[in-house]
Design an enzyme around this catalytic site. Structure first.
Site, mmCIF file in Angstrom:
data_model
loop_
_atom_site.group_PDB
_atom_site.id
_atom_site.type_symbol
_atom_site.label_atom_id
_atom_site.label_comp_id
_atom_site.label_asym_id
_atom_site.label_seq_id
_atom_site.Cartn_x
_atom_site.Cartn_y
_atom_site.Cartn_z
ATOM 1 N N ARG A 35 0.675 -10.516 0.030
ATOM 2 C CA ARG A 35 2.096 -10.210 -0.096
ATOM 3 C C ARG A 35 2.311 -8.740 -0.468
ATOM 4 N NH1 ARG A 35 4.524 -14.512 1.009
ATOM 5 N NH2 ARG A 35 3.814 -16.563 0.346
ATOM 6 N N ASP A 36 3.294 -8.132 0.206
ATOM 7 C CA ASP A 36 3.652 -6.753 -0.125
ATOM 8 C C ASP A 36 4.237 -6.703 -1.531
ATOM 9 O OD1 ASP A 36 4.379 -4.058 1.839
ATOM 10 O OD2 ASP A 36 5.296 -4.180 -0.161
ATOM 11 N N ILE A 37 3.871 -5.676 -2.283
ATOM 12 C CA ILE A 37 4.319 -5.548 -3.673
ATOM 13 C C ILE A 37 5.818 -5.215 -3.764
ATOM 14 C CG2 ILE A 37 3.909 -3.075 -4.062
ATOM 15 C CD1 ILE A 37 2.405 -3.896 -6.622
ATOM 16 N N ASN A 40 3.348 0.986 10.917
ATOM 17 C CA ASN A 40 3.812 2.358 10.759
ATOM 18 C C ASN A 40 2.658 3.329 10.970
ATOM 19 O OD1 ASN A 40 6.491 1.646 10.034
ATOM 20 N ND2 ASN A 40 5.793 1.146 7.969
ATOM 21 N N VAL A 56 0.134 4.129 3.071
ATOM 22 C CA VAL A 56 -1.248 3.722 2.772
ATOM 23 C C VAL A 56 -2.071 3.903 4.044
ATOM 24 C CG1 VAL A 56 -2.776 1.903 1.962
ATOM 25 C CG2 VAL A 56 -0.443 2.058 1.041
ATOM 26 N N HIS A 72 -2.553 -1.238 8.768
ATOM 27 C CA HIS A 72 -2.045 -2.540 8.339
ATOM 28 C C HIS A 72 -0.844 -2.944 9.171
ATOM 29 C CE1 HIS A 72 -0.159 0.636 5.898
ATOM 30 N NE2 HIS A 72 0.938 -0.109 5.941
ATOM 31 N N HIS A 76 2.600 -5.178 9.128
ATOM 32 C CA HIS A 76 3.597 -5.862 8.299
ATOM 33 C C HIS A 76 4.101 -7.099 9.043
ATOM 34 C CE1 HIS A 76 4.588 -2.324 5.575
ATOM 35 N NE2 HIS A 76 4.024 -1.684 6.590
HETATM 36 P P1 5GP Z 1 3.360 1.562 4.944
HETATM 37 O O1 5GP Z 1 4.623 2.178 4.434
HETATM 38 O O2 5GP Z 1 2.151 2.428 4.728
HETATM 39 O O3 5GP Z 1 3.474 1.042 6.352
HETATM 40 O O4 5GP Z 1 3.172 0.232 4.074
HETATM 41 C C1 5GP Z 1 2.468 0.207 2.880
HETATM 42 C C2 5GP Z 1 2.962 -0.995 2.124
HETATM 43 O O5 5GP Z 1 2.039 -1.277 1.086
HETATM 44 C C3 5GP Z 1 4.320 -0.816 1.476
HETATM 45 O O6 5GP Z 1 5.231 -1.760 2.012
HETATM 46 C C4 5GP Z 1 4.055 -1.016 -0.011
HETATM 47 O O7 5GP Z 1 5.080 -1.721 -0.672
HETATM 48 C C5 5GP Z 1 2.756 -1.768 -0.003
HETATM 49 N N1 5GP Z 1 1.919 -1.540 -1.176
HETATM 50 C C6 5GP Z 1 1.612 -0.334 -1.736
HETATM 51 N N2 5GP Z 1 0.802 -0.491 -2.792
HETATM 52 C C7 5GP Z 1 0.583 -1.836 -2.900
HETATM 53 C C8 5GP Z 1 -0.178 -2.619 -3.815
HETATM 54 O O8 5GP Z 1 -0.832 -2.122 -4.739
HETATM 55 N N3 5GP Z 1 -0.177 -3.963 -3.623
HETATM 56 C C9 5GP Z 1 0.526 -4.558 -2.600
HETATM 57 N N4 5GP Z 1 0.457 -5.885 -2.501
HETATM 58 N N5 5GP Z 1 1.259 -3.842 -1.719
HETATM 59 C C10 5GP Z 1 1.288 -2.492 -1.874
#
Ligand code: 5GP
Length: 116
Positions: free
Chosen positions: A29-31, A88, A97, A101, A103
């Site tokens: 799950r996303d945080i 993304n 990150v 990944h 979503h």
């Molecule tokens: P991006 O913006 O790189 O496509 O998505 C990265 C996602 O990772 C974001 O939606 C963010 O909320 C999530 N995220 C960042 N740090 C953590 C974490 O420590 N744990 C979890 N579960 N999600 C994270």
């Protein structure tokens, strides 16, 4: 693998709510959820920072990410109403990150997206 926060989740060095796992893929799950259901699917073994870094050798792994999301959506009862998958890539997409990944967003009608 990789020195990102997701590498720490794979190695169980920091907690995450893991909802899917197979040989290649971890789903958790996303945080900071952007929908009632927001799960991230990541490769466990191969370090790919962004989609732009992927090569033909990664085709199967990228397909497995999509299929893992679809399988989880089906098993979680989300498939009939529908869902969105998003990947993304770098700055303009808001990637934060650098461990590739996917979503999965679901659980309610989702707003339109893509406009600056
Ligand atoms: P991006 O913006 O790189 O496509 O998505 C990265 C996602 O990772 C974001 O939606 C963010 O909320 C999530 N995220 C960042 N740090 C953590 C974490 O420590 N744990 C979890 N579960 N999600 C994270």
């Amino acid at each position: 693998m990789g020195d990102t926060i997701f590498g720490k989740i794979i190695r169980r060095e920091i907690p995450a709510t893991i909802v899917y796992e197979d040989e290649e893929i971890l789903g958790f799950r996303d945080i900071a959820p952007q929908a009632p259901v927001h799960v991230l699917f990541i490769p466990k073994h191969r370090p790919i920072p962004t989609l732009d870094d992927a090569t033909a050798a990664d085709a199967e792994l990228l397909g497995r990410l999509m299929l893992a999301a679809a399988r989880h959506a089906r098993e979680a009862g989300l498939a009939e109403d529908g869902y969105r998958v998003v990947m993304n890539c770098r700055e303009h997409a808001g990637q934060t990150v650098f461990h590739v990944h996917l979503h999965l967003l679901a659980g309610a009608p989702l707003g339109h997206f893509g406009t600056p």
